[in-house]
Enzyme design. Structure first.
Site, mmCIF file in Angstrom:
data_model
loop_
_atom_site.group_PDB
_atom_site.id
_atom_site.type_symbol
_atom_site.label_atom_id
_atom_site.label_comp_id
_atom_site.label_asym_id
_atom_site.label_seq_id
_atom_site.Cartn_x
_atom_site.Cartn_y
_atom_site.Cartn_z
ATOM 1 N N SER A 1 13.725 1.305 43.454
ATOM 2 C CA SER A 1 13.272 2.499 44.179
ATOM 3 C C SER A 1 11.780 2.769 44.050
ATOM 4 C CB SER A 1 14.100 3.730 43.749
ATOM 5 O OG SER A 1 15.456 3.548 44.109
ATOM 6 N N GLY B 1 12.189 -3.582 47.026
ATOM 7 C CA GLY B 1 13.208 -3.890 48.023
ATOM 8 C C GLY B 1 12.988 -3.070 49.279
ATOM 9 N N GLY B 2 13.693 -1.950 49.381
ATOM 10 C CA GLY B 2 13.697 -1.137 50.597
ATOM 11 C C GLY B 2 12.306 -0.846 51.146
ATOM 12 N N ASN C 1 10.840 -7.917 48.346
ATOM 13 C CA ASN C 1 12.126 -8.602 48.437
ATOM 14 C C ASN C 1 12.855 -8.033 49.649
ATOM 15 O OD1 ASN C 1 14.711 -9.591 48.117
ATOM 16 N ND2 ASN C 1 15.154 -8.471 46.233
ATOM 17 N N GLY D 1 17.848 0.623 44.999
ATOM 18 C CA GLY D 1 18.357 1.090 46.289
ATOM 19 C C GLY D 1 18.965 2.478 46.236
ATOM 20 N N GLU E 1 14.624 -4.457 36.253
ATOM 21 C CA GLU E 1 15.202 -3.689 37.353
ATOM 22 C C GLU E 1 16.486 -3.008 36.879
ATOM 23 O OE1 GLU E 1 13.784 -5.260 41.408
ATOM 24 O OE2 GLU E 1 15.541 -6.401 40.848
ATOM 25 N N GLU F 1 21.899 -8.225 42.130
ATOM 26 C CA GLU F 1 22.876 -8.409 43.211
ATOM 27 C C GLU F 1 23.495 -9.800 43.150
ATOM 28 O OE1 GLU F 1 20.253 -7.163 46.364
ATOM 29 O OE2 GLU F 1 20.331 -5.131 45.567
ATOM 30 N N HIS G 1 18.573 -11.924 40.243
ATOM 31 C CA HIS G 1 18.595 -10.538 40.720
ATOM 32 C C HIS G 1 19.976 -9.947 40.430
ATOM 33 C CE1 HIS G 1 18.639 -7.101 43.412
ATOM 34 N NE2 HIS G 1 17.318 -7.172 43.419
ATOM 35 N N LYS H 1 15.517 -8.895 50.920
ATOM 36 C CA LYS H 1 16.973 -9.039 50.839
ATOM 37 C C LYS H 1 17.512 -9.612 52.170
ATOM 38 C CE LYS H 1 17.067 -5.595 47.249
ATOM 39 N NZ LYS H 1 17.770 -4.540 46.566
HETATM 40 P P1 PGA Z 1 14.753 -1.264 45.885
HETATM 41 O O1 PGA Z 1 15.200 -2.721 45.430
HETATM 42 O O2 PGA Z 1 13.254 -1.214 45.880
HETATM 43 O O3 PGA Z 1 15.321 -1.104 47.285
HETATM 44 O O4 PGA Z 1 15.350 -0.292 44.924
HETATM 45 C C1 PGA Z 1 14.504 -3.400 44.416
HETATM 46 C C2 PGA Z 1 15.109 -4.752 44.193
HETATM 47 O O5 PGA Z 1 16.338 -4.877 44.273
HETATM 48 O O6 PGA Z 1 14.391 -5.744 43.935
#
Ligand code: PGA
Length: 252
Positions: free
Chosen positions: A210, A231-232, A9, A172, A166, A96, A94, A11
């Site tokens: 993470s 994500g990251g 992802n 993050g 999640e 967010e 998600h 983002k």
């Molecule tokens: P992250 O994000 O791996 O940066 O923690 C995961 C996500 O929001 O899908």
């Protein structure tokens, strides 16, 4: 046997030049027969990323979708448009989107419905805040998020879902859930699906929050963790490929 699935992802990150660099590195490293891999870039780059990925056996996904089909919905992107651009997957609900953009369980259900209707595979995200976990309400919150979509879809249709657990406190933050914490919640979610008569043995439940190449193996070794939503770490080819390799090793 549920095949492991690793979804990147991105983002709201990337530009055309950076995407090209990341994609060419991914093509070298992230492919594996044993694992399904998908990448979800921002909407404007779906075409660019999709053209490259389609040669590599890596699927394309979007990070959001409109619940509406077409028409006067300024700023929205319809499920048919995503299909037209070659998307197979779409992330829905998600955290967010729930916290920053006001998506509710009702909105999320409508988006999941729209995605399924157009042949997209929705990845339904669920998860609790730190305060909810510390108050002992993690299962209550996650169970409620699962129930609202499952009861709206009905058990047969819900069996087509992919879920992503999640925990918001892990997204993050570098604070990954322990393999035991994640497994316990994944087991809970699968039991919750079963109690709603959903044939859950083929439903994949991804962990997100993470995930890195260093912690992925331990997570993937858990019986109810069927992959990751990343994500990251999906923004660097080495990190994302490392996660894909960890999934392939567990699957072997
Ligand atoms: P992250 O994000 O791996 O940066 O923690 C995961 C996500 O929001 O899908």
């Amino acid at each position: 046997m549920r095949k492991k699935l690793v979804v990147g992802n991105w983002k709201m990150n990337g530009n055309r030049a950076r995407n090209d660099v990341l994609l060419s590195a991914l093509l070298e490293e992230a492919r594996s027969e044993a694992v399904e891999v998908a990448v979800c870039p921002p909407f404007p780059y779906l075409d660019q990323v999709g053209r490259v990925l389609s040669e590599a056996g890596i699927a394309l996904g979007a990070q959001n979708v409109s619940s509406f089909e077409a028409g006067a919905y300024t700023g929205e992107v319809s499920p048919a448009m995503l299909v037209d651009l070659g998307c197979a997957w779409v992330i829905v609900g998600h955290s967010e989107r729930r916290t920053l953009f006001g998506e509710t369980d009702e909105t999320v259900l409508a988006k999941v419905r729209a995605a399924l209707e157009f042949g997209l595979k929705p990845i339904l995200c669920v998860g609790e805040t730190l305060a909810q976990r510390e108050a002992g309400n993690a299962e209550l919150v996650v169970g409620g998020q699962v129930d609202s979509v499952v009861s709206g879809l009905g058990a047969d249709v819900a069996a087509q879902l992919t879920l992503a657990y999640e925990p918001i406190w892990a997204i993050g933050t570098g604070r990954v859930a322990s393999p035991d914490q994640a497994q316990a919640m994944h087991r809970f979610i699968r039991a919750r699906l079963e109690s709603a008569q959903v044939a859950s043995s083929e439903v994949r439940i991804l962990y997100g929050g993470s995930v890195t190449a260093d912690n992925a193996s331990e997570l993937f070794a858990q019986p109810d963790i069927d992959g990751a939503l990343v994500g990251g770490a999906s923004l660097a080819a080495a990190g994302f490929s490392g996660i894909c390799r960890a999934a392939a090793v567990v699957a072997a």
